[in-house]
Design a protein around this motif. Structure first.
Motif, PDB file in Angstrom:
ATOM      1  N   ASP A  62       0.826  -1.206   0.000  1.00 19.86           N
ATOM      2  CA  ASP A  62       0.000   0.000   0.000  1.00 19.86           C
ATOM      3  C   ASP A  62       0.866   1.263   0.000  1.00 19.86           C
ATOM      4  O   ASP A  62       2.073   1.218   0.185  1.00 19.86           O
ATOM      5  CB  ASP A  62      -0.963  -0.014   1.187  1.00 19.86           C
ATOM      6  CG  ASP A  62      -0.256   0.001   2.535  1.00 19.86           C
ATOM      7  OD1 ASP A  62       0.861   0.547   2.622  1.00 19.86           O
ATOM      8  OD2 ASP A  62      -0.815  -0.526   3.509  1.00 19.86           O
ATOM      9  N   TRP A  63       0.231   2.399  -0.216  1.00 19.31           N
ATOM     10  CA  TRP A  63       0.949   3.680  -0.311  1.00 19.31           C
ATOM     11  C   TRP A  63       1.584   4.098   1.006  1.00 19.31           C
ATOM     12  O   TRP A  63       2.599   4.787   1.010  1.00 19.31           O
ATOM     13  CB  TRP A  63       0.000   4.767  -0.821  1.00 19.31           C
ATOM     14  CG  TRP A  63      -0.205   4.625  -2.294  1.00 19.31           C
ATOM     15  CD1 TRP A  63      -1.326   4.138  -2.913  1.00 19.31           C
ATOM     16  CD2 TRP A  63       0.737   4.890  -3.322  1.00 19.31           C
ATOM     17  NE1 TRP A  63      -1.143   4.099  -4.282  1.00 19.31           N
ATOM     18  CE2 TRP A  63       0.149   4.570  -4.564  1.00 19.31           C
ATOM     19  CE3 TRP A  63       2.042   5.374  -3.326  1.00 19.31           C
ATOM     20  CZ2 TRP A  63       0.797   4.709  -5.782  1.00 19.31           C
ATOM     21  CZ3 TRP A  63       2.689   5.512  -4.554  1.00 19.31           C
ATOM     22  CH2 TRP A  63       2.066   5.181  -5.747  1.00 19.31           C
ATOM     23  N   ILE A  64       1.023   3.687   2.106  1.00 19.75           N
ATOM     24  CA  ILE A  64       1.612   4.022   3.408  1.00 19.75           C
ATOM     25  C   ILE A  64       2.965   3.326   3.543  1.00 19.75           C
ATOM     26  O   ILE A  64       3.964   3.937   3.947  1.00 19.75           O
ATOM     27  CB  ILE A  64       0.661   3.631   4.559  1.00 19.75           C
ATOM     28  CG1 ILE A  64      -0.604   4.484   4.501  1.00 19.75           C
ATOM     29  CG2 ILE A  64       1.363   3.767   5.906  1.00 19.75           C
ATOM     30  CD1 ILE A  64      -1.689   4.061   5.464  1.00 19.75           C
ATOM     31  N   THR A  65       3.027   2.067   3.159  1.00 25.35           N
ATOM     32  CA  THR A  65       4.288   1.321   3.226  1.00 25.35           C
ATOM     33  C   THR A  65       5.301   1.886   2.240  1.00 25.35           C
ATOM     34  O   THR A  65       6.482   2.056   2.584  1.00 25.35           O
ATOM     35  CB  THR A  65       4.034  -0.175   2.930  1.00 25.35           C
ATOM     36  OG1 THR A  65       3.059  -0.656   3.857  1.00 25.35           O
ATOM     37  CG2 THR A  65       5.301  -0.985   3.045  1.00 25.35           C
ATOM     38  N   VAL A  66       4.857   2.193   1.041  1.00 28.62           N
ATOM     39  CA  VAL A  66       5.753   2.794   0.042  1.00 28.62           C
ATOM     40  C   VAL A  66       6.308   4.113   0.557  1.00 28.62           C
ATOM     41  O   VAL A  66       7.500   4.403   0.421  1.00 28.62           O
ATOM     42  CB  VAL A  66       5.012   2.983  -1.308  1.00 28.62           C
ATOM     43  CG1 VAL A  66       5.842   3.816  -2.280  1.00 28.62           C
ATOM     44  CG2 VAL A  66       4.663   1.639  -1.914  1.00 28.62           C
ATOM     45  N   THR A  67       5.473   4.911   1.182  1.00 22.98           N
ATOM     46  CA  THR A  67       5.908   6.182   1.759  1.00 22.98           C
ATOM     47  C   THR A  67       6.969   5.952   2.838  1.00 22.98           C
ATOM     48  O   THR A  67       7.971   6.674   2.899  1.00 22.98           O
ATOM     49  CB  THR A  67       4.712   6.956   2.349  1.00 22.98           C
ATOM     50  OG1 THR A  67       3.747   7.160   1.312  1.00 22.98           O
ATOM     51  CG2 THR A  67       5.142   8.290   2.924  1.00 22.98           C
ATOM     52  N   ALA A 118      10.075  -1.108   8.182  1.00 24.75           N
ATOM     53  CA  ALA A 118      10.529   0.167   7.615  1.00 24.75           C
ATOM     54  C   ALA A 118      11.366   0.928   8.645  1.00 24.75           C
ATOM     55  O   ALA A 118      12.424   1.466   8.327  1.00 24.75           O
ATOM     56  CB  ALA A 118       9.340   1.004   7.161  1.00 24.75           C
ATOM     57  N   LEU A 119      10.910   0.964   9.885  1.00 28.94           N
ATOM     58  CA  LEU A 119      11.677   1.621  10.949  1.00 28.94           C
ATOM     59  C   LEU A 119      12.955   0.860  11.284  1.00 28.94           C
ATOM     60  O   LEU A 119      14.006   1.456  11.517  1.00 28.94           O
ATOM     61  CB  LEU A 119      10.824   1.769  12.215  1.00 28.94           C
ATOM     62  CG  LEU A 119       9.723   2.807  12.185  1.00 28.94           C
ATOM     63  CD1 LEU A 119       8.899   2.752  13.470  1.00 28.94           C
ATOM     64  CD2 LEU A 119      10.300   4.191  11.985  1.00 28.94           C
ATOM     65  N   ILE A 120      12.880  -0.451  11.317  1.00 29.72           N
ATOM     66  CA  ILE A 120      14.044  -1.262  11.678  1.00 29.72           C
ATOM     67  C   ILE A 120      15.157  -1.096  10.643  1.00 29.72           C
ATOM     68  O   ILE A 120      16.304  -0.778  10.992  1.00 29.72           O
ATOM     69  CB  ILE A 120      13.649  -2.753  11.830  1.00 29.72           C
ATOM     70  CG1 ILE A 120      12.715  -2.934  13.025  1.00 29.72           C
ATOM     71  CG2 ILE A 120      14.893  -3.634  11.975  1.00 29.72           C
ATOM     72  CD1 ILE A 120      12.043  -4.299  13.098  1.00 29.72           C
ATOM     73  N   ILE A 121      14.825  -1.305   9.382  1.00 29.53           N
ATOM     74  CA  ILE A 121      15.840  -1.212   8.323  1.00 29.53           C
ATOM     75  C   ILE A 121      16.436   0.193   8.261  1.00 29.53           C
ATOM     76  O   ILE A 121      17.655   0.366   8.216  1.00 29.53           O
ATOM     77  CB  ILE A 121      15.242  -1.613   6.963  1.00 29.53           C
ATOM     78  CG1 ILE A 121      14.899  -3.100   6.971  1.00 29.53           C
ATOM     79  CG2 ILE A 121      16.196  -1.284   5.821  1.00 29.53           C
ATOM     80  CD1 ILE A 121      14.040  -3.548   5.803  1.00 29.53           C
ATOM     81  N   THR A 122      15.572   1.193   8.282  1.00 26.73           N
ATOM     82  CA  THR A 122      16.040   2.579   8.231  1.00 26.73           C
ATOM     83  C   THR A 122      16.992   2.882   9.372  1.00 26.73           C
ATOM     84  O   THR A 122      18.088   3.414   9.166  1.00 26.73           O
ATOM     85  CB  THR A 122      14.850   3.554   8.312  1.00 26.73           C
ATOM     86  OG1 THR A 122      13.963   3.281   7.250  1.00 26.73           O
ATOM     87  CG2 THR A 122      15.308   4.996   8.242  1.00 26.73           C
ATOM     88  N   ASN A 123      16.590   2.542  10.573  1.00 23.57           N
ATOM     89  CA  ASN A 123      17.383   2.934  11.729  1.00 23.57           C
ATOM     90  C   ASN A 123      18.627   2.091  11.914  1.00 23.57           C
ATOM     91  O   ASN A 123      19.627   2.593  12.449  1.00 23.57           O
ATOM     92  CB  ASN A 123      16.496   2.988  12.970  1.00 23.57           C
ATOM     93  CG  ASN A 123      15.619   4.210  12.917  1.00 23.57           C
ATOM     94  OD1 ASN A 123      16.092   5.323  13.060  1.00 23.57           O
ATOM     95  ND2 ASN A 123      14.341   4.017  12.636  1.00 23.57           N
ATOM     96  N   VAL A 124      18.650   0.864  11.444  1.00 23.67           N
ATOM     97  CA  VAL A 124      19.904   0.096  11.447  1.00 23.67           C
ATOM     98  C   VAL A 124      20.921   0.791  10.549  1.00 23.67           C
ATOM     99  O   VAL A 124      22.082   1.001  10.936  1.00 23.67           O
ATOM    100  CB  VAL A 124      19.668  -1.363  10.988  1.00 23.67           C
ATOM    101  CG1 VAL A 124      20.967  -2.037  10.573  1.00 23.67           C
ATOM    102  CG2 VAL A 124      18.994  -2.164  12.085  1.00 23.67           C
ATOM    103  N   LEU A 125      20.493   1.173   9.345  1.00 20.30           N
ATOM    104  CA  LEU A 125      21.410   1.800   8.405  1.00 20.30           C
ATOM    105  C   LEU A 125      21.851   3.188   8.865  1.00 20.30           C
ATOM    106  O   LEU A 125      23.038   3.525   8.832  1.00 20.30           O
ATOM    107  CB  LEU A 125      20.759   1.876   7.020  1.00 20.30           C
ATOM    108  CG  LEU A 125      20.469   0.519   6.368  1.00 20.30           C
ATOM    109  CD1 LEU A 125      19.657   0.693   5.096  1.00 20.30           C
ATOM    110  CD2 LEU A 125      21.761  -0.240   6.098  1.00 20.30           C
ATOM    111  N   ILE A 126      20.899   3.998   9.318  1.00 16.61           N
ATOM    112  CA  ILE A 126      21.243   5.351   9.763  1.00 16.61           C
ATOM    113  C   ILE A 126      22.081   5.300  11.039  1.00 16.61           C
ATOM    114  O   ILE A 126      23.012   6.087  11.207  1.00 16.61           O
ATOM    115  CB  ILE A 126      19.973   6.199   9.977  1.00 16.61           C
ATOM    116  CG1 ILE A 126      19.259   6.413   8.660  1.00 16.61           C
ATOM    117  CG2 ILE A 126      20.321   7.555  10.587  1.00 16.61           C
ATOM    118  CD1 ILE A 126      17.937   7.116   8.801  1.00 16.61           C
TER     119      ILE A 126
END
Length: 119
Positions: A2-7, A61-69
């Motif tokens: 869905d668009w929320i996940t894509v966002t 989405a939060l996990i992947i983003t914050n591991v990388l950042i």
């Protein structure tokens, strides 16, 4: 999807991409003199808390983003806090050919082509 996940994934991509140029510039120039260690320390702590939140919510989405950042910002903080010799060793391991903008001192210093040297 869905668009929320894509966002969420688009926001993740932007966030990770935002830290990458700074990390790469540090590797190339070995210069962290204008970086605030306090700001990056707070960022690292904040990203660790966001990662924990993402894990608790099972939000990839939060996990992947914050591991990388977290990895990128922790690297920038580490390079800011390291003494010059250790910073050079880490940067040399990641990229053995620093850019011509490196302003190192000592035997590894690059010669500025604009400066005439006498023999």
């Amino acid at each position: 999807m869905d668009w929320i996940t894509v966002t969420g994934y688009l926001a993740a991509l932007c966030s990770v991409t935002a830290f990458t140029p700074q990390a790469w510039k540090i590797i190339k120039t070995r210069d962290t003199s204008s970086i605030s260690a306090l700001m990056y320390g707070i960022n690292v702590l904040g990203f660790a808390v966001w990662l924990t939140y993402g894990i608790l919510r099972n939000d990839w989405a939060l996990i992947i983003t914050n591991v990388l950042i977290l990895a990128l910002s922790a690297f920038i903080l580490l390079m800011t806090l390291l003494p010059r010799a250790r910073k050079d060793a880490v940067a040399n391991a990641l990229d053995p050919t620093p850019s011509s903008t490196q302003r190192s001192v000592g035997p590894t210093a690059l010669v500025d082509p604009k400066v005439k040297r006498s023999k």
